[in-house]
Design a protein around this motif. Structure first.
Motif, mmCIF file in Angstrom:
data_model
loop_
_atom_site.group_PDB
_atom_site.id
_atom_site.type_symbol
_atom_site.label_atom_id
_atom_site.label_comp_id
_atom_site.label_asym_id
_atom_site.label_seq_id
_atom_site.Cartn_x
_atom_site.Cartn_y
_atom_site.Cartn_z
ATOM 1 N N GLU A 3 -14.297 -7.097 12.379
ATOM 2 C CA GLU A 3 -12.704 -7.341 12.740
ATOM 3 C C GLU A 3 -11.988 -6.851 11.596
ATOM 4 O O GLU A 3 -11.483 -6.343 10.970
ATOM 5 C CB GLU A 3 -12.085 -8.751 13.240
ATOM 6 N N VAL A 4 -13.240 -7.536 10.335
ATOM 7 C CA VAL A 4 -12.652 -7.058 8.993
ATOM 8 C C VAL A 4 -12.787 -5.375 8.365
ATOM 9 O O VAL A 4 -12.132 -5.182 8.024
ATOM 10 C CB VAL A 4 -13.817 -7.520 7.740
ATOM 11 N N ALA A 5 -13.558 -5.158 9.047
ATOM 12 C CA ALA A 5 -14.054 -3.457 8.906
ATOM 13 C C ALA A 5 -12.825 -3.121 9.943
ATOM 14 O O ALA A 5 -12.317 -0.865 9.140
ATOM 15 C CB ALA A 5 -15.614 -3.348 9.530
ATOM 16 N N ASP A 6 -12.962 -3.645 10.954
ATOM 17 C CA ASP A 6 -11.532 -2.388 12.062
ATOM 18 C C ASP A 6 -10.130 -2.244 11.112
ATOM 19 O O ASP A 6 -9.369 -1.762 10.542
ATOM 20 C CB ASP A 6 -11.748 -2.602 13.418
ATOM 21 N N TYR A 12 -5.379 -2.395 5.728
ATOM 22 C CA TYR A 12 -4.525 -3.542 5.259
ATOM 23 C C TYR A 12 -3.076 -3.711 4.663
ATOM 24 O O TYR A 12 -2.974 -3.352 3.926
ATOM 25 C CB TYR A 12 -5.422 -4.535 5.287
ATOM 26 N N HIS A 13 -2.237 -4.193 5.341
ATOM 27 C CA HIS A 13 -0.800 -4.107 4.454
ATOM 28 C C HIS A 13 -0.589 -6.067 5.207
ATOM 29 O O HIS A 13 -0.256 -5.920 6.334
ATOM 30 C CB HIS A 13 -0.249 -3.503 4.732
ATOM 31 N N PRO A 14 -1.118 -6.514 3.656
ATOM 32 C CA PRO A 14 -0.301 -8.162 4.344
ATOM 33 C C PRO A 14 0.646 -8.421 4.387
ATOM 34 O O PRO A 14 0.767 -9.729 4.630
ATOM 35 C CB PRO A 14 -1.760 -8.373 2.791
ATOM 36 N N SER A 49 2.563 -13.538 -5.064
ATOM 37 C CA SER A 49 2.517 -11.479 -5.279
ATOM 38 C C SER A 49 1.592 -11.221 -4.350
ATOM 39 O O SER A 49 1.192 -10.252 -3.665
ATOM 40 C CB SER A 49 2.624 -11.489 -6.504
ATOM 41 N N ASN A 50 0.545 -11.977 -5.452
ATOM 42 C CA ASN A 50 -1.275 -11.172 -4.515
ATOM 43 C C ASN A 50 -1.485 -11.227 -3.456
ATOM 44 O O ASN A 50 -1.798 -10.542 -2.813
ATOM 45 C CB ASN A 50 -2.506 -11.935 -5.425
ATOM 46 N N LEU A 51 -1.057 -11.904 -2.850
ATOM 47 C CA LEU A 51 -1.230 -12.129 -1.235
ATOM 48 C C LEU A 51 -0.898 -11.207 -0.319
ATOM 49 O O LEU A 51 -0.813 -10.725 0.750
ATOM 50 C CB LEU A 51 -0.901 -13.460 -1.081
ATOM 51 N N ILE A 52 0.727 -11.197 -0.828
ATOM 52 C CA ILE A 52 1.987 -10.402 -0.260
ATOM 53 C C ILE A 52 1.739 -8.973 -0.349
ATOM 54 O O ILE A 52 1.472 -8.729 1.127
ATOM 55 C CB ILE A 52 3.205 -10.858 -0.461
ATOM 56 N N PHE A 57 -9.358 -10.768 0.395
ATOM 57 C CA PHE A 57 -9.883 -11.729 0.883
ATOM 58 C C PHE A 57 -9.565 -11.267 1.991
ATOM 59 O O PHE A 57 -9.976 -12.614 3.232
ATOM 60 C CB PHE A 57 -10.484 -12.795 0.791
ATOM 61 N N MET A 58 -7.975 -10.593 2.568
ATOM 62 C CA MET A 58 -7.632 -10.865 3.873
ATOM 63 C C MET A 58 -7.140 -12.336 4.803
ATOM 64 O O MET A 58 -7.314 -12.567 5.374
ATOM 65 C CB MET A 58 -8.336 -10.398 4.757
#
Length: 89
Positions: A3-6, A12-14, A49-52, A57-58
């Motif tokens: 799932e992470v690789a996918d 990935y856009h948090p 901010s880092n999370l968004i 680490f998703m």
């Protein structure tokens, strides 16, 4: 891991997870408000901010599943016999 690789492959856009989950958005707003830092909203701004914007680490992708798992833990803990059995096992 698949799932992470996918998710990485698709991009990935948090912020998409924040926009899609009102509870997640409210949680981040609460952290940003200064509720956990004596009213100083700037204290956790770098974290939020880092999370968004990055979230390497998703964590935001897992938020909904984490909340669901926590609800199951809460329910199990409420049943002391089941909790004790699970803890022993």
């Amino acid at each position: 891991e698949p799932e992470v690789a996918d998710l990485q492959t698709r991009g990935y856009h948090p912020i998409d997870f924040v926009r899609a989950d009102e509870n997640l958005s409210r949680a981040l707003d609460l952290v940003s408000s200064g509720a956990f830092s004596g009213g100083d909203g700037s204290v956790f701004e770098p974290v939020v901010s880092n999370l968004i914007h990055h979230d390497p680490f998703m964590a935001l992708a897992d938020y909904t599943d984490y909340i669901a798992a926590q609800k199951r833990v809460d329910a199990l803990y409420a049943d002391q016999d089941a909790w004790t059995r699970a803890a022993i096992l």
